[in-house]
Design a protein around this motif. Structure first.
Motif, mmCIF file in Angstrom:
data_model
loop_
_atom_site.group_PDB
_atom_site.id
_atom_site.type_symbol
_atom_site.label_atom_id
_atom_site.label_comp_id
_atom_site.label_asym_id
_atom_site.label_seq_id
_atom_site.Cartn_x
_atom_site.Cartn_y
_atom_site.Cartn_z
ATOM 1 N N ASP A 120 48.872 -8.427 80.952
ATOM 2 C CA ASP A 120 49.439 -8.696 80.329
ATOM 3 C C ASP A 120 48.620 -10.221 79.252
ATOM 4 O O ASP A 120 49.277 -10.932 79.719
ATOM 5 C CB ASP A 120 50.928 -8.450 79.774
ATOM 6 N N ASN A 169 54.128 -6.033 70.936
ATOM 7 C CA ASN A 169 54.481 -5.480 71.775
ATOM 8 C C ASN A 169 54.009 -5.896 73.204
ATOM 9 O O ASN A 169 53.116 -6.245 73.685
ATOM 10 C CB ASN A 169 53.644 -3.957 72.101
ATOM 11 N N THR A 212 59.347 -6.174 71.554
ATOM 12 C CA THR A 212 59.432 -4.853 71.588
ATOM 13 C C THR A 212 58.078 -5.071 70.541
ATOM 14 O O THR A 212 57.156 -4.283 70.355
ATOM 15 C CB THR A 212 60.779 -4.082 70.546
ATOM 16 N N ALA A 241 54.243 -8.136 83.095
ATOM 17 C CA ALA A 241 53.421 -7.210 83.828
ATOM 18 C C ALA A 241 52.592 -8.221 83.988
ATOM 19 O O ALA A 241 51.475 -8.732 84.234
ATOM 20 C CB ALA A 241 52.322 -6.432 82.698
ATOM 21 N N SER A 244 54.465 -7.200 77.182
ATOM 22 C CA SER A 244 55.150 -6.798 78.738
ATOM 23 C C SER A 244 54.974 -7.612 79.617
ATOM 24 O O SER A 244 53.791 -8.839 78.934
ATOM 25 C CB SER A 244 54.228 -5.921 79.088
ATOM 26 N N ILE A 299 56.147 -4.626 85.772
ATOM 27 C CA ILE A 299 56.376 -4.462 84.245
ATOM 28 C C ILE A 299 57.206 -4.105 83.459
ATOM 29 O O ILE A 299 58.000 -3.038 84.165
ATOM 30 C CB ILE A 299 55.132 -2.846 84.026
ATOM 31 N N ASN A 300 57.440 -5.284 82.940
ATOM 32 C CA ASN A 300 58.905 -5.330 82.312
ATOM 33 C C ASN A 300 58.647 -5.147 81.083
ATOM 34 O O ASN A 300 57.921 -5.812 80.205
ATOM 35 C CB ASN A 300 59.934 -5.674 83.055
ATOM 36 N N GLN A 301 59.521 -4.377 80.240
ATOM 37 C CA GLN A 301 59.363 -4.323 78.060
ATOM 38 C C GLN A 301 60.368 -6.439 78.285
ATOM 39 O O GLN A 301 61.110 -6.176 78.564
ATOM 40 C CB GLN A 301 60.339 -3.996 77.957
ATOM 41 N N TRP A 302 59.345 -7.448 77.552
ATOM 42 C CA TRP A 302 59.492 -8.112 76.954
ATOM 43 C C TRP A 302 59.446 -8.430 75.826
ATOM 44 O O TRP A 302 61.474 -8.843 75.527
ATOM 45 C CB TRP A 302 58.239 -9.227 77.542
ATOM 46 N N SER A 318 48.882 -3.093 71.797
ATOM 47 C CA SER A 318 48.929 -3.598 73.357
ATOM 48 C C SER A 318 48.504 -4.704 73.702
ATOM 49 O O SER A 318 47.141 -5.118 73.816
ATOM 50 C CB SER A 318 49.320 -3.228 73.909
#
Length: 480
Positions: free
Chosen positions: A123, A64, A61, A68, A66, A56-59, A184
């Motif tokens: 996600d 929201n 902001t 994932a 990710s 998982i990595n924030q893609w 999310s």
């Protein structure tokens, strides 16, 4: 082990294949597809050791989003189906010559990348992106390298593209609505959202439209037979063997857990639609004169039964559906490859123009017959395990569902054996039919080996998928 490695291998492989040029494209594509299969098996070993296989990595902001990915037993089973069938499909194409082959094989790997991403994404928006990306390569594979008149091909492929894209837009709207509730797109956050019965119904129907077109279920199936017929055999294998499983997988992973009240309320309706597809597909298959079209409608009947099993909302139903997805993936690839081998010799897919092949090709005939028997769920084959489990789950809901669903076995045995008789038996054909070549034999033996091994010993797959399906059932049965 980083689960994203498999996606990287397939994506890099697609670019490397394109850059390798036409002469080396097929070999480079085969190499990277085998590497992805090896990485998937390694991932399975890590999962069996109890490791948490996720990335998982924030893609983005705001909103929201990710990047994932998560591999549990269910997604691993579908990933293995994808990465093992892809090199088999690529290897099966070695007997054909394709213009601009570097683009052809690069598109196959890119499609495999998108399908693998669909099975691994946790996600909602990332899942949607992979879902849509898989449309692009199959559109060009069928359009550029397909069969028959160019205009007919365009109509069939454009209809498929528009149908699938339009249905998917309803799914996107549902994700946006769920995001407003959850804040999310992550699957675990979406599972926690409390929706009213009315909200769940609309979410359920929106997802159903996207999945029913992709699977396909009647009355959303009108694109299927023409696209299967017009696409090159490799494209048909990708569609029937893997891509339609995206819809069936998504029913279990996304639709049922996100809208369990609607799933329970309208269970009988959607089981009925699946069984209607079984009966309709079988009856239409009886009338087909083109081998690929017959196999297309046969596939329609089988996936109808798989969908019916999924909508029972029972562990047996979900487990049988997943087992049958995997079994169907291998057997349908084998049968479409049989049609391709015959076309290579006789340049026809019309069943009436075949006949008398058996006396010239004992090896090919034997392998063809095994695949036919596997397709009709002969005991000891993988298809029997899946179909029997699904029919058992249907009998738990209503015995008439099991009786009507069982027509896929009865009618399937009739039209498949009739097709085999007309295409292979009779007087010796005046045209020479050479027996299977080395790569043709290897391809068919690999498929048959899988069907018999897991037909006799399905426990590894059952043990792999059951914990994930039990978790999904807990989610479905939660108090809203």
């Amino acid at each position: 082990m980083n689960v994203s490695l498999i996606l990287i291998i397939l994506l890099v492989g697609a670019f490397a294949t394109f850059l390798a040029g036409d002469k080396l494209a097929s070999k480079v594509a085969l190499f990277f597809s085998l590497a992805a299969a090896g990485a998937s098996i390694a991932l399975l070993n890590h999962y069996n050791l109890g490791e948490n296989i996720s990335f998982i990595n924030q893609w983005i902001t705001q909103p929201n989003i990710s990047f994932a990915l998560k591999a549990d037993g269910l997604s691993l089973a579908m990933l293995l189906l994808t990465t093992i069938l892809t090199p088999i499909i690529i290897f099966s194409s070695f007997g054909n010559q394709y213009k601009n082959s570097k683009s052809f094989y690069a598109l196959i790997l890119f499609m495999s990348f998108a399908m693998a991403g669909t099975f691994l994404a946790s996600d909602g928006l990332l899942y949607y992106i992979f879902w849509e990306l898989s449309l692009i390569p199959i559109y060009f594979i069928a359009l550029v390298w397909g069969n028959g008149d160019v205009e007919d091909r365009k109509k069939a492929v454009v209809k498929f593209f528009i149908y699938t894209l339009a249905g998917s837009l309803f799914m996107l709207v549902s994700f946006v609505y769920l995001y407003q509730k959850a804040g999310s797109f992550l699957l675990e956050d979406l599972y926690k959202v409390n929706l009213s019965a009315t909200e769940q119904l609309w979410i359920f129907l929106a997802f159903f439209l996207a999945y029913a077109i992709k699977i396909p279920l009647i009355p959303f199936h009108t694109w299927q037979a023409n696209v299967y017929q017009k696409a090159p055999t490799v494209g048909t294998m990708l569609l029937s063997g893997i891509m339609l499983k995206m819809g069936l997988y998504s029913v279990i992973r996304w639709q049922l857990p996100l809208a369990p009240l609607a799933a329970k309320e309208y269970m009988y309706v959607f089981i009925g639609l699946g069984i209607a597809g079984v009966i309709y597909g079988s009856i239409v298959a009886l009338k087909q004169k083109d081998l690929k079209k017959l196999l297309a409608y046969s596939s329609l009947a089988h996936v109808g039964l798989i969908a019916a099993g999924s909508y029972t909302l029972t562990l047996d139903g979900l487990r049988g559906a997943v087992l049958q997805m995997i079994a169907h993936g291998f057997v349908v690839v084998g049968l479409f490859y049989i049609a391709e081998i015959i076309f290579r010799r006789y340049e026809t897919r019309v069943i009436a123009e075949m006949g008398g092949i058996r006396s010239q090709t004992p090896k090919f005939t034997s392998m063809f017959l095994i695949l036919v028997l596997a397709s009709v769920a002969l005991p000891s084959t993988f298809n029997f395990v899946g179909e029997f489990t699904v029919l058992y789950s249907l009998s738990q809901i209503n015995i008439w569902f099991a009786i009507l669903g069982g027509t896929t076995i009865i009618l399937g045995a009739y039209y498949m054996l009739k097709m085999f008789q007309q295409s292979m038996l009779g007087e010796t054909n005046t045209r020479i039919f050479t027996d299977v070549s080395g790569n043709e034999g290897i391809t068919l033996v690999l498929v048959i080996a899988v069907l018999f091994f897991f037909g006799m010993y399905p426990k590894p797959i059952i043990d792999l998928i059951t914990p994930s399906l039990e978790e999904i059932l807990i989610q479905i049965n939660r108090i809203n």
